[in-house]
Design a protein around this motif. Structure first.
Motif, PDB file in Angstrom:
ATOM      1  N   GLU A 125     -21.472 -53.838 -18.668  1.00  0.00           N
ATOM      2  CA  GLU A 125     -21.080 -54.721 -19.765  1.00  0.00           C
ATOM      3  C   GLU A 125     -20.283 -53.976 -20.825  1.00  0.00           C
ATOM      4  O   GLU A 125     -19.401 -54.550 -21.465  1.00  0.00           O
ATOM      5  CB  GLU A 125     -22.318 -55.378 -20.387  1.00  0.00           C
ATOM      6  CG  GLU A 125     -22.974 -56.420 -19.499  1.00  0.00           C
ATOM      7  CD  GLU A 125     -22.030 -57.549 -19.136  1.00  0.00           C
ATOM      8  OE1 GLU A 125     -21.215 -57.957 -19.987  1.00  0.00           O
ATOM      9  OE2 GLU A 125     -22.098 -58.037 -17.986  1.00  0.00           O
ATOM     10  N   ALA A 126     -20.568 -52.685 -21.003  1.00  0.00           N
ATOM     11  CA  ALA A 126     -19.798 -51.895 -21.961  1.00  0.00           C
ATOM     12  C   ALA A 126     -18.340 -51.756 -21.533  1.00  0.00           C
ATOM     13  O   ALA A 126     -17.447 -51.591 -22.371  1.00  0.00           O
ATOM     14  CB  ALA A 126     -20.431 -50.516 -22.125  1.00  0.00           C
ATOM     15  N   GLN A 127     -18.089 -51.854 -20.228  1.00  0.00           N
ATOM     16  CA  GLN A 127     -16.732 -51.727 -19.693  1.00  0.00           C
ATOM     17  C   GLN A 127     -16.035 -53.071 -19.498  1.00  0.00           C
ATOM     18  O   GLN A 127     -14.841 -53.111 -19.198  1.00  0.00           O
ATOM     19  CB  GLN A 127     -16.771 -50.991 -18.343  1.00  0.00           C
ATOM     20  CG  GLN A 127     -17.372 -49.608 -18.392  1.00  0.00           C
ATOM     21  CD  GLN A 127     -16.581 -48.674 -19.277  1.00  0.00           C
ATOM     22  OE1 GLN A 127     -15.356 -48.717 -19.291  1.00  0.00           O
ATOM     23  NE2 GLN A 127     -17.282 -47.842 -20.032  1.00  0.00           N
ATOM     24  N   ARG A 128     -16.768 -54.168 -19.658  1.00  0.00           N
ATOM     25  CA  ARG A 128     -16.202 -55.475 -19.344  1.00  0.00           C
ATOM     26  C   ARG A 128     -14.901 -55.788 -20.091  1.00  0.00           C
ATOM     27  O   ARG A 128     -13.941 -56.292 -19.471  1.00  0.00           O
ATOM     28  CB  ARG A 128     -17.232 -56.582 -19.590  1.00  0.00           C
ATOM     29  CG  ARG A 128     -16.729 -57.967 -19.202  1.00  0.00           C
ATOM     30  CD  ARG A 128     -17.757 -59.045 -19.513  1.00  0.00           C
ATOM     31  NE  ARG A 128     -18.895 -58.991 -18.616  1.00  0.00           N
ATOM     32  CZ  ARG A 128     -18.944 -59.603 -17.436  1.00  0.00           C
ATOM     33  NH1 ARG A 128     -17.900 -60.313 -17.012  1.00  0.00           N
ATOM     34  NH2 ARG A 128     -20.026 -59.528 -16.683  1.00  0.00           N
ATOM     35  N   PRO A 129     -14.786 -55.539 -21.412  1.00  0.00           N
ATOM     36  CA  PRO A 129     -13.515 -55.868 -22.075  1.00  0.00           C
ATOM     37  C   PRO A 129     -12.316 -55.156 -21.457  1.00  0.00           C
ATOM     38  O   PRO A 129     -11.250 -55.749 -21.286  1.00  0.00           O
ATOM     39  CB  PRO A 129     -13.757 -55.419 -23.530  1.00  0.00           C
ATOM     40  CG  PRO A 129     -15.239 -55.445 -23.697  1.00  0.00           C
ATOM     41  CD  PRO A 129     -15.788 -55.039 -22.374  1.00  0.00           C
ATOM     42  N   ARG A 130     -12.508 -53.896 -21.121  1.00  0.00           N
ATOM     43  CA  ARG A 130     -11.419 -53.135 -20.499  1.00  0.00           C
ATOM     44  C   ARG A 130     -11.068 -53.704 -19.126  1.00  0.00           C
ATOM     45  O   ARG A 130      -9.888 -53.905 -18.808  1.00  0.00           O
ATOM     46  CB  ARG A 130     -11.837 -51.664 -20.373  1.00  0.00           C
ATOM     47  CG  ARG A 130     -10.846 -50.782 -19.613  1.00  0.00           C
ATOM     48  CD  ARG A 130     -11.466 -49.408 -19.380  1.00  0.00           C
ATOM     49  NE  ARG A 130     -10.582 -48.547 -18.617  1.00  0.00           N
ATOM     50  CZ  ARG A 130      -9.682 -47.733 -19.151  1.00  0.00           C
ATOM     51  NH1 ARG A 130      -9.557 -47.679 -20.464  1.00  0.00           N
ATOM     52  NH2 ARG A 130      -8.932 -46.970 -18.395  1.00  0.00           N
ATOM     53  N   LEU A 131     -12.073 -53.989 -18.327  1.00  0.00           N
ATOM     54  CA  LEU A 131     -11.839 -54.518 -16.985  1.00  0.00           C
ATOM     55  C   LEU A 131     -11.156 -55.874 -17.044  1.00  0.00           C
ATOM     56  O   LEU A 131     -10.241 -56.171 -16.266  1.00  0.00           O
ATOM     57  CB  LEU A 131     -13.154 -54.624 -16.215  1.00  0.00           C
ATOM     58  CG  LEU A 131     -13.943 -53.319 -16.049  1.00  0.00           C
ATOM     59  CD1 LEU A 131     -15.242 -53.587 -15.307  1.00  0.00           C
ATOM     60  CD2 LEU A 131     -13.109 -52.271 -15.335  1.00  0.00           C
TER      61      LEU A 131
END
Length: 289
Positions: A12-18
């Protein structure tokens, strides 16, 4: 907290980037969300203990998912004004997300998205991953089943096409050149705070094996560490375009010893240093007089 809960938290911490990568690739918020979900499914089935760099693994995996969708014709390439300015699915509280490139990419604008649809799937993936998210050519190469030098050539070709068609400041070569010139001047003059201000907090500096042998570093992360590395250096560096990207050359006795290429959005998010003579000969370089 269970191992599954921890993995969900890290994802979830990477979701915006993905989501930003997928949105740039597919041109549709709905398709981007589907691609991110597919990426989670792949992660849930993977041997997580064998993944050394989870953010990098996720970024290249979502890129592979998007490439497969584009090649199969699954993506619809929506051009709806309802989705053009949509915000990332997850908003961090109290400031910029640690993977802030996602927020930068979301602000690029509709014009660039239209330009990206003119690129072929492989060109689009290489351009998005490298020029907007500073993913290395070595990491991109297995995704598109090409060698790193071939990926570099694809990036150069895609970059020229995007720059010739887009008026967006993020890909404006003149603006990028000014940022690099300011960085080189601050480096030569030892202005540490100015260097930090020109660098993204999560900037990545990468050097090839030859650069490491010359006293460089294989990889440095973070604005303070990269600024410290360059502070007081760049004495012999001259501005140049390297494969169409804003960069610099270090020329000694009429021979190019180093080539630096910069990935610039609002600030510098990536720097690549090439010192290998064979690789240097394969670069298209133009000294910026």
């Amino acid at each position: 907290m269970t191992d599954t809960d921890l993995l969900v938290e890290r994802f979830e911490a990477q979701r915006p980037r993905l989501r930003a990568v997928a949105h740039r690739m597919l041109g549709s918020a709905a398709e981007a969300d589907d691609a991110v979900q597919d990426t989670w499914l792949r992660l849930s089935r993977a041997d997580v203990d064998g993944i050394d760099n989870l953010p990098g693994w996720l970024t290249t995996t979502v890129g592979r998912v998007c490439l497969d969708r584009l090649r199969s014709g699954a993506a619809r390439h929506e051009e709806s004004t309802d989705t053009a300015g949509e915000e990332p699915a997850v908003e961090p509280a109290g400031g910029r997300d640690p993977e802030q490139e996602a927020l930068l990419a979301e602000s690029v604008g509709q014009a660039l998205e239209v330009v990206l649809t003119t690129l072929g799937p492989t060109e689009r993936l290489v351009f998005v991953l490298h020029d907007m998210f500073a993913v290395s050519f070595d990491e991109i190469a297995p995704v598109v089943d090409r060698s790193p030098p071939a990926v570099r050539q694809i990036a150069s070709r895609a970059r020229r096409r995007v720059q010739s068609r887009s008026a967006d400041p993020v890909v404006d070569p003149t603006r990028q050149r000014r940022v690099v010139e300011a960085f080189l001047a601050a480096s030569r003059e030892g202005r540490f705070e100015d260097l930090v201000g020109l660098l993204d907090p999560y900037v990545v500096l990468r050097g090839d094996a030859a650069a490491v042998r010359m006293g460089g570093s294989g990889e440095v992360r973070g604005s303070s560490a990269v600024a410290d590395f360059f502070n007081g250096r760049a004495q012999g560096a001259v501005p140049a375009y390297v494969d169409g990207a804003a960069g610099a050359l270090v020329i000694v006795g009429g021979t190019t010893r180093l080539a630096l290429s910069f990935v610039v959005t609002d600030r510098i998010i990536g720097i690549e240093v090439v010192a290998d003579p064979e690789q240097l000969r394969g670069l298209a370089v133009v000294v910026d007089r």
